[in-house]
Design an enzyme around this catalytic site. Structure first.
Site, short mmCIF file in Angstrom:
data_model
loop_
_atom_site.label_atom_id
_atom_site.label_comp_id
_atom_site.label_asym_id
_atom_site.label_seq_id
_atom_site.Cartn_x
_atom_site.Cartn_y
_atom_site.Cartn_z
N GLY A 11 44.44 70.60 77.56
CA GLY A 11 44.84 71.23 78.81
C GLY A 11 46.28 71.71 78.72
N GLY A 14 48.05 74.23 81.07
CA GLY A 14 48.01 73.98 82.51
C GLY A 14 49.33 73.47 83.06
CB THR A 80 41.59 64.94 83.76
OG1 THR A 80 42.35 65.60 82.75
CG2 THR A 80 40.73 65.94 84.50
CG HIS A 136 47.74 66.97 96.04
ND1 HIS A 136 47.22 65.88 96.71
CD2 HIS A 136 48.23 66.49 94.87
CE1 HIS A 136 47.37 64.80 95.98
NE2 HIS A 136 47.99 65.14 94.87
CE LYS A 140 44.18 66.64 93.92
NZ LYS A 140 44.06 66.39 92.46
CB THR A 147 46.64 59.39 93.83
OG1 THR A 147 47.04 59.93 92.58
CG2 THR A 147 47.65 58.37 94.30
N1 LIG Z 1 47.22 61.28 86.59
C1 LIG Z 1 48.27 61.98 87.03
O1 LIG Z 1 49.41 61.47 87.11
C2 LIG Z 1 48.07 63.41 87.39
C3 LIG Z 1 46.80 63.95 87.30
N2 LIG Z 1 46.61 65.27 87.57
C4 LIG Z 1 45.24 65.76 87.32
O2 LIG Z 1 45.26 66.45 86.08
C5 LIG Z 1 44.29 67.49 86.09
C6 LIG Z 1 44.96 68.80 85.70
O3 LIG Z 1 45.86 69.14 86.72
P1 LIG Z 1 46.71 70.50 86.55
O4 LIG Z 1 47.47 70.46 85.27
O5 LIG Z 1 47.42 70.74 87.82
O6 LIG Z 1 45.52 71.58 86.43
P2 LIG Z 1 45.56 73.02 85.72
O7 LIG Z 1 44.38 73.74 86.22
O8 LIG Z 1 46.93 73.61 85.86
O9 LIG Z 1 45.38 72.68 84.15
C7 LIG Z 1 44.14 72.37 83.59
C8 LIG Z 1 44.11 72.99 82.20
O10 LIG Z 1 42.96 72.52 81.51
C9 LIG Z 1 42.41 73.62 80.80
N3 LIG Z 1 41.03 73.34 80.43
C10 LIG Z 1 39.90 73.54 81.15
N4 LIG Z 1 38.83 73.16 80.43
C11 LIG Z 1 39.31 72.66 79.25
C12 LIG Z 1 38.71 72.11 78.08
N5 LIG Z 1 37.38 71.99 77.97
N6 LIG Z 1 39.50 71.71 77.05
C13 LIG Z 1 40.85 71.87 77.14
N7 LIG Z 1 41.47 72.40 78.21
C14 LIG Z 1 40.70 72.79 79.26
C15 LIG Z 1 42.59 74.79 81.74
O11 LIG Z 1 42.46 76.03 81.06
C16 LIG Z 1 44.00 74.52 82.26
O12 LIG Z 1 44.98 75.10 81.41
C17 LIG Z 1 43.67 67.48 87.49
O13 LIG Z 1 42.50 66.71 87.44
C18 LIG Z 1 44.71 66.74 88.32
O14 LIG Z 1 44.15 66.06 89.43
C19 LIG Z 1 47.63 66.12 87.96
C20 LIG Z 1 48.89 65.62 88.08
C21 LIG Z 1 49.21 64.22 87.81
O1 LIG Z 2 46.22 67.74 91.08
C1 LIG Z 2 47.38 67.25 91.20
O2 LIG Z 2 48.45 67.92 91.31
C2 LIG Z 2 47.47 65.78 91.19
N1 LIG Z 2 46.39 65.10 90.95
C3 LIG Z 2 46.33 63.68 90.80
C4 LIG Z 2 45.34 63.11 91.81
O3 LIG Z 2 44.31 63.81 92.06
O4 LIG Z 2 45.59 61.99 92.28
C5 LIG Z 2 47.68 63.01 90.78
C6 LIG Z 2 48.70 63.65 91.66
O5 LIG Z 2 48.36 63.39 93.00
C7 LIG Z 2 48.80 65.14 91.41
#
Ligand SMILES: NC(=O)C1=CN([C@@H]2O[C@H](COP(=O)(O)OP(=O)(O)OC[C@H]3O[C@@H](n4cnc5c(N)ncnc54)[C@H](O)[C@@H]3O)[C@@H](O)[C@H]2O)C=CC1
Ligand SMILES: O=C(O)C1=N[C@H](C(=O)O)C[C@H](O)C1
Length: 252
Positions: A11, A14, A80, A136, A140, A147
């Protein structure tokens, strides 16, 4: 000096992936060896000799990514969201057949968010009512947030352990969704607003008082210390770990 841990990011183009790539590149003791996005072959992770892969992709692909990584003997740090008991159970069972491989799945890697969830679990037993509001950016793809689900599940478990019954709610919804989502009996509400990044409020209520526990992530760099901690720890942590609290010594 020991060899750096070789890290792949899935990813990588992203919002979180680009932040993680930069954090790994700047981190002592870590080496970025692969950066993949949609359409890229996961075999390039092992071809590059990655020991750990960080997954910040999309809910629809993350579980399959993890199974491929586990089969290849690559540890995984997964941010993710979209996980549930069934998908986590499948990864847990897979890891029983992959001794030595570790997977850390955390809905939120921000220290403040993990502490907020821990405080909520500690406080929940003392309050008649509990609800969660997550807020958010409008790009998203999922709701409620991982969370908020993890928070609500923790509150519900703490309430049950304390022998509390259902939260009071005499409301009849005249429009679907008016009372938000129901996560183990705790209502969860999702706000999507341009200008926001990631925020959560936990509302605990008793007659005459309310306790609000709030966490704000204003910049995605807030998640990086937790991500890097998990990358460093997962190589010596076989099996499935769900939640960064387990790496911080916080009560589960
Ligand atoms: N655990 C944490 O602390 C956090 C978790 N998240 C989660 O992370 C995930 C991503 O969030 P964002 O970066 O904002 O989303 P985003 O949409 O900006 O990035 C996702 C990326 O994954 C890519 N992608 C899609 N299918 C793929 C595959 N099969 N293989 C490789 N790459 C692929 C997309 O092209 C994109 O570049 C979401 O589920 C979000 O809820 C987001 C922020 C913090
Ligand atoms: O998509 C986001 O941005 C985030 N996703 C995670 C979630 O679904 O809990 C973590 C954080 O809230 C940001």
């Amino acid at each position: 000096m020991s060899e750096p841990i070789r890290v792949a990011v899935l990813g990588a183009s992203g919002r979180m992936g680009t932040t993680t790539v930069r954090a790994v590149q700047e981190a002592d003791g870590l080496e970025l060896v692969a950066a993949l996005d949609a359409g890229d072959d996961l075999r390039s992770v092992t071809d590059a000799g990655a020991q750990v892969a960080v997954d910040f992709t999309v809910p629809s692909v993350t579980e399959q990514n993890v199974h491929v990584l586990v089969d290849a003997g690559v540890h995984a740090v997964v941010g993710t969201t979209g996980w549930d008991d069934a998908s986590l159970g499948r990864v847990h069972d897979h890891l029983l057949r992959a001794p030595g491989v570790g997977v850390v799945v955390a809905p939120n890697f921000a220290l403040g968010a993990v502490l907020a969830m821990s405080f909520a679990r500690q406080a929940a037993r003392w309050f008649e009512s509990a609800e969660v509001v997550e807020l958010h950016h409008p790009d998203k793809v999922d709701a409620p947030s991982g969370t908020a689900r993890h928070t609500a599940q923790g509150i519900a478990a703490a309430r049950a352990a304390a022998g509390l019954g259902a939260v009071p709610d005499a409301t009849t919804q005249t429009l679907d969704g008016a009372r938000g989502a129901d996560v183990d009996g705790v209502r969860v509400h999702a706000v999507r607003l341009r200008g926001l990044v990631a925020h959560e409020e936990i509302l605990l209520g008793n007659t005459g008082e309310m306790l609000t526990i709030r966490h704000d992530s204003f910049d995605r760099v807030s998640f990086m210390p937790g991500v890097l901690l998990a990358v460093r720890r997962v190589v010596d942590r076989p099996g499935l770990t769900v939640g960064l609290e387990h790496l911080l010594g916080l009560p589960a």
